[in-house]
Structures are given as structure tokens and as C-alpha cells.
Scaffold this active site. Sequence first.
Site, mmCIF file in Angstrom:
data_model
loop_
_atom_site.group_PDB
_atom_site.id
_atom_site.type_symbol
_atom_site.label_atom_id
_atom_site.label_comp_id
_atom_site.label_asym_id
_atom_site.label_seq_id
_atom_site.Cartn_x
_atom_site.Cartn_y
_atom_site.Cartn_z
ATOM 1 N N HIS A 50 23.306 -45.273 18.894
ATOM 2 C CA HIS A 50 21.968 -45.722 18.471
ATOM 3 C C HIS A 50 21.692 -47.111 19.007
ATOM 4 O O HIS A 50 21.805 -48.073 18.270
ATOM 5 C CB HIS A 50 21.880 -45.722 16.953
ATOM 6 C CG HIS A 50 20.483 -45.722 16.411
ATOM 7 N ND1 HIS A 50 19.779 -46.869 16.134
ATOM 8 C CD2 HIS A 50 19.651 -44.714 16.087
ATOM 9 C CE1 HIS A 50 18.591 -46.561 15.636
ATOM 10 N NE2 HIS A 50 18.491 -45.263 15.600
ATOM 11 N N ILE A 56 20.508 -50.813 18.323
ATOM 12 C CA ILE A 56 19.614 -51.196 17.226
ATOM 13 C C ILE A 56 20.173 -50.569 15.952
ATOM 14 O O ILE A 56 20.514 -49.380 15.944
ATOM 15 C CB ILE A 56 18.178 -50.701 17.474
ATOM 16 C CG1 ILE A 56 17.601 -51.323 18.749
ATOM 17 C CG2 ILE A 56 17.281 -51.006 16.278
ATOM 18 C CD1 ILE A 56 16.266 -50.727 19.165
ATOM 19 N N GLY A 59 17.312 -47.722 10.882
ATOM 20 C CA GLY A 59 16.542 -48.097 9.696
ATOM 21 C C GLY A 59 17.108 -47.509 8.414
ATOM 22 O O GLY A 59 17.126 -48.156 7.374
ATOM 23 N N VAL A 60 17.585 -46.286 8.482
ATOM 24 C CA VAL A 60 18.131 -45.649 7.290
ATOM 25 C C VAL A 60 19.365 -46.404 6.784
ATOM 26 O O VAL A 60 19.608 -46.457 5.571
ATOM 27 C CB VAL A 60 18.439 -44.152 7.547
ATOM 28 C CG1 VAL A 60 19.588 -43.971 8.515
ATOM 29 C CG2 VAL A 60 18.675 -43.411 6.254
ATOM 30 N N GLU A 64 19.960 -48.242 3.270
ATOM 31 C CA GLU A 64 21.179 -48.030 2.481
ATOM 32 C C GLU A 64 21.834 -49.363 2.110
ATOM 33 O O GLU A 64 22.297 -49.530 0.984
ATOM 34 C CB GLU A 64 22.170 -47.155 3.247
ATOM 35 C CG GLU A 64 23.520 -46.993 2.574
ATOM 36 C CD GLU A 64 23.507 -46.279 1.227
ATOM 37 O OE1 GLU A 64 24.435 -46.522 0.423
ATOM 38 O OE2 GLU A 64 22.584 -45.473 0.973
#
Length: 146
Positions: A50, A56, A59-60, A64
Site C-alpha cells: 500500500h 501511504i 485510512g482504515v 483503527e
Amino acid sequence: MEIKAKEIFELLPHRYPFLLIDKILELDKEGEYIKVLKNVTINEPFFQGHFPGNPIMPGVLILEAMAQAAAAGLKFIFPEYKNSLFVFAGADKVRFRHPVYPGDTLILEAKGFKKKGRIIKTYAVAKVGEKVVAEAELIAGLREED
């Protein structure tokens, strides 16, 4: 007040590679506020895919990390739940504002914990420096025994 990894292990069930907070920087039980640090390093396993050549933080995983910071905070704010297991039950008004890169220091803050039955809600924000990178209203549920 700083709380490091050993004490975080006592608060949260998460472990490598899924423990996403490194240190608790501030805790105000009366003000219902927690501030947590996450060092983002290129050694994180998710950076392999990623994205190759343009790493980067997903976002998840930022979300979390915010939830883990909030979970640590609620264990202090509601001491009766110190040994209880809360699970991430939902998120509202989630916004990702800027990317997070290897080398960044992510500061996670949660405040305004509200309890209703077995549900606790809070507002959380993630920052790099003074720049807000993500924010959300988080919902945690007290897990019942199976």
C-alpha cells in the site's frame, strides 16, 4: 504522564502486528481526554502493498489506531471496564483529510466519552504535526461473553 508499551498491553488485547499505538502522552480522566502517539515507520507490514513505490498508511488503519487510542482512554475514564473487552462497533462522520507517510508521527486524540448502556461513543482526531489527517465519531460496544 507517559504510558509506554508494557502498560498499554495491560489495557488493550492487541499485539503485533495489530497494536497501532506506541505511547500514551496525556490522560485527563475528569476532562475525558486522551492523547496517544503512533510512530509510522517504513517497517510496517502494510507498506509492502500500500502502495509499492508510494507508501501511504491505509485510512482504515488510521481509523483503527484512533479506535485503539479511544479504547485505552475509556479504560481509564470508566475504570469499571478495566478488564472488559470492547469492540469497534461503528464510526460516523469519518473524514480522511491528508495522507500519512512512513516517518510521520501520528498523534491520536479522543475526547467527550459518552456512555449509554453497553455502548460508548467518542470523538477522535488524528494529526501529523498540527495538520488534521483524519477525524471521526467512534462507537465501541462492550462484548458479551459467548
